[in-house]
Scaffold this active site. Structure first.
Site, PDB file in Angstrom:
ATOM      1  N   ASP A  25       0.849  -1.193   0.000  1.00 13.75           N
ATOM      2  CA  ASP A  25       0.000   0.000   0.000  1.00 13.75           C
ATOM      3  C   ASP A  25       0.883   1.240   0.000  1.00 13.75           C
ATOM      4  OD1 ASP A  25      -3.209   0.576   1.108  1.00 13.75           O
ATOM      5  OD2 ASP A  25      -1.756   2.222   1.062  1.00 13.75           O
ATOM      6  N   ILE A  26       0.507   2.227  -0.821  1.00 11.83           N
ATOM      7  CA  ILE A  26       1.310   3.444  -0.953  1.00 11.83           C
ATOM      8  C   ILE A  26       1.195   4.340   0.291  1.00 11.83           C
ATOM      9  CG2 ILE A  26      -0.394   4.992  -2.029  1.00 11.83           C
ATOM     10  CD1 ILE A  26       1.790   5.708  -4.104  1.00 11.83           C
ATOM     11  N   HIS A  76     -10.323  -5.124  -2.992  1.00 11.90           N
ATOM     12  CA  HIS A  76      -8.988  -5.302  -2.401  1.00 11.90           C
ATOM     13  C   HIS A  76      -9.095  -5.688  -0.939  1.00 11.90           C
ATOM     14  CE1 HIS A  76     -10.050  -1.021  -2.198  1.00 11.90           C
ATOM     15  NE2 HIS A  76      -9.416  -0.978  -1.043  1.00 11.90           N
ATOM     16  N   PHE A  77      -8.204  -6.560  -0.533  1.00 14.62           N
ATOM     17  CA  PHE A  77      -8.049  -6.941   0.874  1.00 14.62           C
ATOM     18  C   PHE A  77      -6.782  -6.269   1.388  1.00 14.62           C
ATOM     19  CE2 PHE A  77     -11.094 -10.418   1.598  1.00 14.62           C
ATOM     20  CZ  PHE A  77     -11.542 -10.622   0.300  1.00 14.62           C
ATOM     21  N   HIS A  78      -6.918  -5.561   2.514  1.00 18.27           N
ATOM     22  CA  HIS A  78      -5.752  -5.000   3.186  1.00 18.27           C
ATOM     23  C   HIS A  78      -5.218  -6.039   4.182  1.00 18.27           C
ATOM     24  CE1 HIS A  78      -6.723  -0.591   2.403  1.00 18.27           C
ATOM     25  NE2 HIS A  78      -7.929  -1.103   2.255  1.00 18.27           N
ATOM     26  N   HIS A  93     -15.930   3.313   3.671  1.00 16.95           N
ATOM     27  CA  HIS A  93     -14.535   3.781   3.537  1.00 16.95           C
ATOM     28  C   HIS A  93     -13.782   3.218   2.341  1.00 16.95           C
ATOM     29  CE1 HIS A  93     -15.081   5.636   7.429  1.00 16.95           C
ATOM     30  NE2 HIS A  93     -15.503   4.481   7.895  1.00 16.95           N
ATOM     31  N   GLN A  94     -14.504   2.705   1.341  1.00 21.48           N
ATOM     32  CA  GLN A  94     -13.802   2.265   0.133  1.00 21.48           C
ATOM     33  C   GLN A  94     -13.461   3.490  -0.716  1.00 21.48           C
ATOM     34  OE1 GLN A  94     -15.971  -0.427  -2.461  1.00 21.48           O
ATOM     35  NE2 GLN A  94     -14.117  -0.989  -3.603  1.00 21.48           N
TER      36      GLN A  94
HETATM   37  P1  5GP Z   1      -9.784   1.600   0.528  1.00 29.31           P
HETATM   38  O1  5GP Z   1     -10.091   2.770   1.414  1.00 29.31           O
HETATM   39  O2  5GP Z   1     -10.415   1.741  -0.842  1.00 29.31           O
HETATM   40  O3  5GP Z   1     -10.102   0.301   1.185  1.00 29.31           O
HETATM   41  O4  5GP Z   1      -8.202   1.605   0.363  1.00 29.31           O
HETATM   42  C1  5GP Z   1      -7.528   1.962  -0.808  1.00 29.31           C
HETATM   43  C2  5GP Z   1      -6.055   1.823  -0.513  1.00 29.31           C
HETATM   44  O5  5GP Z   1      -5.347   1.927  -1.727  1.00 29.31           O
HETATM   45  C3  5GP Z   1      -5.493   2.905   0.428  1.00 29.31           C
HETATM   46  O6  5GP Z   1      -4.929   2.292   1.581  1.00 29.31           O
HETATM   47  C4  5GP Z   1      -4.467   3.627  -0.428  1.00 29.31           C
HETATM   48  O7  5GP Z   1      -3.314   4.012   0.290  1.00 29.31           O
HETATM   49  C5  5GP Z   1      -4.132   2.591  -1.500  1.00 29.31           C
HETATM   50  N1  5GP Z   1      -3.741   3.184  -2.770  1.00 29.31           N
HETATM   51  C6  5GP Z   1      -4.431   4.126  -3.464  1.00 29.31           C
HETATM   52  N2  5GP Z   1      -3.777   4.434  -4.603  1.00 29.31           N
HETATM   53  C7  5GP Z   1      -2.661   3.660  -4.621  1.00 29.31           C
HETATM   54  C8  5GP Z   1      -1.577   3.532  -5.554  1.00 29.31           C
HETATM   55  O8  5GP Z   1      -1.517   4.188  -6.584  1.00 29.31           O
HETATM   56  N3  5GP Z   1      -0.606   2.626  -5.243  1.00 29.31           N
HETATM   57  C9  5GP Z   1      -0.666   1.876  -4.121  1.00 29.31           C
HETATM   58  N4  5GP Z   1       0.345   1.018  -3.919  1.00 29.31           N
HETATM   59  N5  5GP Z   1      -1.660   1.968  -3.220  1.00 29.31           N
HETATM   60  C10 5GP Z   1      -2.649   2.856  -3.466  1.00 29.31           C
END
Ligand code: 5GP
Length: 140
Positions: free
Chosen positions: A30-31, A99-101, A92-93
């Protein structure tokens, strides 16, 4: 479905720190990590939310997810971890590609990793019986 940044990452159009790839699954760091080792595991199929994902991609994800959790734990030295999966802006998506964190937790670092606000209610027995039956009946 419209392309998201994750489809571009899968295609190699946007760089990432890749940790895993197979025919159906892709994983990368994750970035904006909540802790060291925070990893995203995604299907190559561009479904927006988990309920829209095919059985084929779902089984491929489920098969490899525990293995990736073990690898993140081993490489980061974490003491525990959360697996988080958000569906919908209200939940919070931010990126509308499933995606799974995998988010490591470290002893003595309460500010690092996932913070959860968990306001538990109490399940009413009668309502629970009805609701469980409704959910069971809705399974396709
Ligand atoms: P969500 O809130 O949708 O569950 O999480 C999206 C995740 O994607 C966030 O933790 C965010 O940091 C990550 N993310 C968004 N854009 C990028 C990217 O361009 N590269 C990477 N590696 N992670 C990303």
């Amino acid at each position: 479905m419209a392309d998201t940044i994750f489809s571009k990452i899968i295609r190699g159009e946007i760089p990432c720190h890749k940790v895993y790839e197979d025919a159906h699954v892709f994983a990368f760091l994750d970035i904006g990590p909540l802790s060291r080792g925070h990893t995203l595991v995604i299907p190559k199929e561009a479904a927006a939310t988990l309920d829209q994902l095919s059985d084929e991609s779902s089984s491929a994800l489920g098969r490899v997810l525990p293995r990736l959790c073990r690898a993140v734990m081993k490489a980061s030295g974490a003491d525990a971890y959360n697996v988080l999966q958000n569906n919908g802006a209200l939940a919070h998506q931010a990126v509308f590609h499933v995606h799974f964190h995998i988010i490591p937790k470290f002893e003595g670092q309460p500010e690092s990793g996932l913070g959860i606000r968990w306001l538990a209610g109490k399940l009413d027995a009668a309502e629970g019986k009805q609701l469980a039956a409704q959910i069971a009946a809705a399974i396709g």
